[in-house]
Design a protein around this motif. Structure first.
Motif, PDB file in Angstrom:
ATOM      1  N   LEU A  94      31.888  51.598  42.496  1.00  0.00           N
ATOM      2  CA  LEU A  94      31.668  50.255  42.866  1.00  0.00           C
ATOM      3  C   LEU A  94      31.485  49.569  41.588  1.00  0.00           C
ATOM      4  O   LEU A  94      30.713  49.990  40.495  1.00  0.00           O
ATOM      5  CB  LEU A  94      30.205  50.290  43.444  1.00  0.00           C
ATOM      6  N   THR A 117      28.411  40.664  47.395  1.00  0.00           N
ATOM      7  CA  THR A 117      28.855  42.035  47.724  1.00  0.00           C
ATOM      8  C   THR A 117      28.122  42.753  48.926  1.00  0.00           C
ATOM      9  O   THR A 117      27.634  41.890  49.669  1.00  0.00           O
ATOM     10  CB  THR A 117      27.855  42.985  46.549  1.00  0.00           C
ATOM     11  N   SER A 118      28.661  43.797  49.339  1.00  0.00           N
ATOM     12  CA  SER A 118      28.181  44.596  50.661  1.00  0.00           C
ATOM     13  C   SER A 118      27.140  45.532  50.309  1.00  0.00           C
ATOM     14  O   SER A 118      26.768  46.025  51.027  1.00  0.00           O
ATOM     15  CB  SER A 118      29.346  45.254  51.327  1.00  0.00           C
ATOM     16  N   VAL A 143      34.953  40.653  50.663  1.00  0.00           N
ATOM     17  CA  VAL A 143      34.271  40.249  49.474  1.00  0.00           C
ATOM     18  C   VAL A 143      34.872  39.863  48.505  1.00  0.00           C
ATOM     19  O   VAL A 143      34.673  38.737  47.817  1.00  0.00           O
ATOM     20  CB  VAL A 143      33.316  41.583  48.782  1.00  0.00           C
ATOM     21  N   GLU A 144      36.371  40.218  48.225  1.00  0.00           N
ATOM     22  CA  GLU A 144      37.097  39.933  46.971  1.00  0.00           C
ATOM     23  C   GLU A 144      37.412  38.414  47.101  1.00  0.00           C
ATOM     24  O   GLU A 144      37.972  37.942  46.336  1.00  0.00           O
ATOM     25  CB  GLU A 144      38.340  40.839  46.894  1.00  0.00           C
ATOM     26  N   ASP A 157      32.237  45.354  44.471  1.00  0.00           N
ATOM     27  CA  ASP A 157      32.881  45.809  45.711  1.00  0.00           C
ATOM     28  C   ASP A 157      33.478  47.190  45.146  1.00  0.00           C
ATOM     29  O   ASP A 157      33.761  47.677  43.810  1.00  0.00           O
ATOM     30  CB  ASP A 157      34.069  44.939  46.108  1.00  0.00           C
TER      31      ASP A 157
END
Ligand code: ATP
Ligand code: ZN
Length: 285
Positions: A94, A117-118, A143-144, A157
């Motif tokens: 990450l 972020t997740s 997310v990107e 991510d």
């Protein structure tokens, strides 16, 4: 009769290797597509096929006894489960990434910015450890694209090759967490289930040891034997067999993959010939 309930990812980056591991442990079951549940035919286990994000919760609640997930998901979900074993596959990291054109000198550059972020828990632990305060925006996917749509100035991510980052005009600047597949378990399983789990772990270890080791065979002149036996420790000690021609013998042993090239070089230097290296299917110490 007790049965161990094992949660696996239904489909995704963990599924294939998880199923392969179960198979290598000699456990057979029907894996029809779309099936949610399947019982093993030759082991007291039942498999549940779920979304990886749901597995820690199901294991904590006792719906499943054990499960295979990414360590990232285990830490992020923060459920009451215990880490039984690291499994060595689905390795990833990450990372924090920022737009390519943005100058980045160090962690201080993250101070006060917005990060999408997740993985809000893992990111916030990381930032706290480094005494950085930033605004974390939790989003569940894609997310990107957050920086390009103006949602955040950085993201955190999963990165494996970096090509997804690159195609979204981002660069990796900090590694936040290293992850691999892990076996997690409910902390309060019955003694009977614990026994089944130990049987399963015995098999997993045999598979893992086998992967880390190779079986080696070589021919050596008898006068080089002393030196060669010293290089090859083996499980107890190497096997030495006579060859049909005089003054030569065949040596068999087991070597660890980490030492592989070094050992091969020393063996050649000591006079070994006809070196064969073959994979081991199972290894019980
Ligand atoms: P699900 O539909 O089950 O929720 P998902 O999309 O959340 O799946 P996957 O992309 O299948 O999850 O990833 C599952 C796990 O595999 C991740 O949590 C991570 O631990 C690991 N992983 C993710 N990406 C990679 C990668 N590129 N290489 C290796 N491992 C990865
Ligand atoms: Zn998921």
């Amino acid at each position: 009769m007790s049965i161990l309930r094992i949660a696996l990812q239904k489909s995704g980056r963990l599924s294939e290797s998880s199923l392969a591991l179960i198979k290598e442990c000699g456990i057979d079951f029907q894996n029809g597509t779309g099936k949610l549940k399947s019982e093993a035919s030759n082991f007291p286990a039942e498999f549940l096929f779920l979304r990886d994000d749901d597995i820690p919760g199901y294991v904590a609640d006792g719906v499943a006894d054990i499960g295979i997930i990414g360590e990232n998901v285990m830490v992020e979900k923060n459920q009451e489960v215990r880490l039984i074993e690291r499994l060595g596959f689905s390795k990833c990291r990450l990372s924090v990434a920022v737009p390519k054109g943005k100058e980045y000198k160090g962690l201080q550059d993250l101070q006060g910015i917005d990060i999408a972020t997740s993985y809000p828990r893992i990111l916030s632990n990381f930032l706290q450890k480094h005494q950085i305060s930033a605004r974390i925006h939790e989003i569940s996917g894609s997310v990107e694209i957050a920086p390009s749509i103006g949602l955040a100035e950085a993201i955190c991510d999963i990165v494996s090759s970096g090509s997804t980052l690159m195609s979204n005009g981002l660069k990796e600047v900090e590694v936040v967490f290293h992850s691999e597949a892990v076996l997690i378990g409910n902390p309060n399983i019955s003694t009977e289930k614990q026994k089944i789990l130990e049987k399963l772990l015995f098999r997993i270890h045999a598979v893992q040891n086998a992967k880390k080791n190779k079986y080696i065979l070589l021919n050596a002149p008898k006068n080089a034997l002393g030196k060669i036996v010293e290089i090859l420790p083996g499980m107890k000690s190497p096997t030495v067999l006579p060859l049909a021609i005089e003054d030569w013998c065949s040596v068999h042993s087991v070597i660890h993959e980490d030492d592989f090239w070094e050992i091969i070089e020393s063996l050649k230097a000591a006079g070994a010939e006809g070196i064969l290296v073959v994979p081991i299917e199972k290894m019980i110490r």
